[in-house]
Design an enzyme around this catalytic site. Structure first.
Site, PDB file in Angstrom:
ATOM      1  CE  LYS A 151      -3.286   2.692   2.770  1.00  0.00           C
ATOM      2  NZ  LYS A 151      -4.071   2.812   4.010  1.00  0.00           N
ATOM      3  CD  GLU A 201      -6.431   8.682  11.001  1.00  0.00           C
ATOM      4  OE1 GLU A 201      -5.875   7.586  11.220  1.00  0.00           O
ATOM      5  OE2 GLU A 201      -6.524   9.182   9.863  1.00  0.00           O
TER       6      GLU A 201
END
Length: 397
Positions: A151, A201
């Site tokens: 990723k 977040e």
């Protein structure tokens, strides 16, 4: 400037206390943070945390210990750390710190803030252009399918230029009112620069021996139509691509925190959180710190960067980012927050943000690229993430 902290009193917990701090923010001299735990306004500078080769947590602890006074509340360091591990942080101890309850609990936060004439004043340049960004995504996907890595998070920027300097206090108020349950911030990020944004977040928070982390990964756009919005949310919860992306991040958080904790609780499946623009897959991780000397910034440094903002393996992902992104991230995808001399604090992932310098704003947005990604979907995701800030500045793509 002498150091002082204002303890919460009847005045600071009255209705309007949090919005009063929001209204009081002034660029350059102030540092503002609003989180679900409380609202902080730091004014002036009592001390600057130096930049050297030592870990940031050690440097912050040294400065705070030197400022601690018997019988006084513990001093607080506030600021931002960059994405690059060796780049200078922008951390300081304000001369005065004022606290209030969370913005989401303040009834006055519901009052709208109108745009005041700056809506049509922006010239927008995309860096890289959407087609170039799509090409970088496609190249990364091809390498992942060949087994090189798992990723990478690829970002792009919008460079907004105006005929006059932007009204940062007005932008901050709009960001806070758009999502008062999130993490809104405005802090100096370097000489003549201000980092401003509204992140969804939490990287990690520590209170006493208790820690909380809230990794987000995997997202879908919100819709103005209720039925369509529900469909987007349901589809996200069943998306194999997004669930895999989220699981990679949660596993990394578990691996980083487990050696520092005597206990760690990680839910088996993610839930949903929403911002004004997006749905996110979310997992709330909680635990007990094994060593009381481990501070909030120690925990944050162990986590940074998570695969949610970098990729995996991290070293390879950093190299791909450097090859693919035609700009320096600076504070974007670093962390912003506070810590006191007792080691308690909150550190937030620096996303949904911009860096202001003179008449220019540089906005940032990224997307997690995995083998199942498509250039079209990831470009659209970054566009959706830009909307949070574009709304605040009165601009559009």
């Amino acid at each position: 400037m002498p150091l002082s902290l204002d303890e919460p009193t009847a005045a600071t917990v009255s209705p309007g206390a949090a919005t009063a701090l929001l209204e009081a923010y002034r660029p350059t001299a102030d540092r503002f943070l609003a989180t679900p735990l409380g609202t902080l306004l730091g004014r002036g500078t009592a001390a600057v945390v130096p930049h050297d080769s030592r870990p940031p947590a050690l440097r912050v602890r040294e400065v705070l210990d030197a400022l601690r006074r018997p019988g006084a509340p513990p001093p607080v360091a506030v600021g931002a750390l960059p994405f690059a591990p060796d780049a200078p942080a922008a951390l300081a101890v304000p001369g005065q710190v004022r606290w209030a309850p969370p913005l989401r609990e303040d009834p006055l936060i519901a009052l709208p803030v109108p745009h005041d004439g700056d809506r049509a004043d922006w010239r927008v340049r995309e860096v890289p252009a959407p087609e170039r960004y799509g090409e970088a995504v496609a190249a990364a996907v091809a390498r992942m399918r060949a087994g090189e890595f798992d990723k990478v998070v690829l970002a792009r920027t919008l460079e907004l230029t105006s005929a006059r300097e932007p009204d940062l206090p007005a932008m901050l108020r709009r960001l806070a009112r758009r999502d008062p349950a999130g993490y809104t911030f405005a802090v100096p990020s370097g000489p003549g620069r201000t980092l401003i944004g509204a992140s969804p977040e939490l990287l990690v928070a520590r209170r006493g021996g208790r820690l909380t982390a809230n990794p987000l990964a995997g997202s879908a756009p919100r819709s103005g139509d209720l039925a369509e919005d529900v469909r987007h949310a349901a589809a996200l919860l069943e998306s194999g691509k997004d669930l895999h992306e989220h699981a990679v991040v949660v596993a990394a958080v578990r691996e980083a925190l487990a050696p520092l904790c005597r206990s760690l609780e990680v839910p088996e499946r993610p839930t949903l959180v929403r911002t004004a623009a997006l749905w996110h897959l979310s997992t709330t991780v909680t635990g007990e710190v094994a060593d009381p000397d481990v501070t909030a910034l120690d925990l944050a440094s162990a986590l940074h960067p998570t695969p949610a903002v970098c990729g995996t393996p991290a070293g390879t992902a950093r190299a791909v980012i450097a090859e693919s992104e035609p700009f320096d991230r600076g504070p974007y995808t670093g962390m912003v927050g506070w810590q006191d001399a007792d080691g308690d604090g909150e550190w937030v992932v620096t996303i949904r943000c911009a860096e202001a310098e003179g008449r220019t704003l540089r906005l940032f947005a990224g997307a997690g690229v995995v083998a199942a990604s498509t250039p079209e979907a990831e470009t659209a995701e970054t566009a959706a993430k830009f909307r949070t800030f574009l709304h605040a500045v009165g601009a559009a793509l």
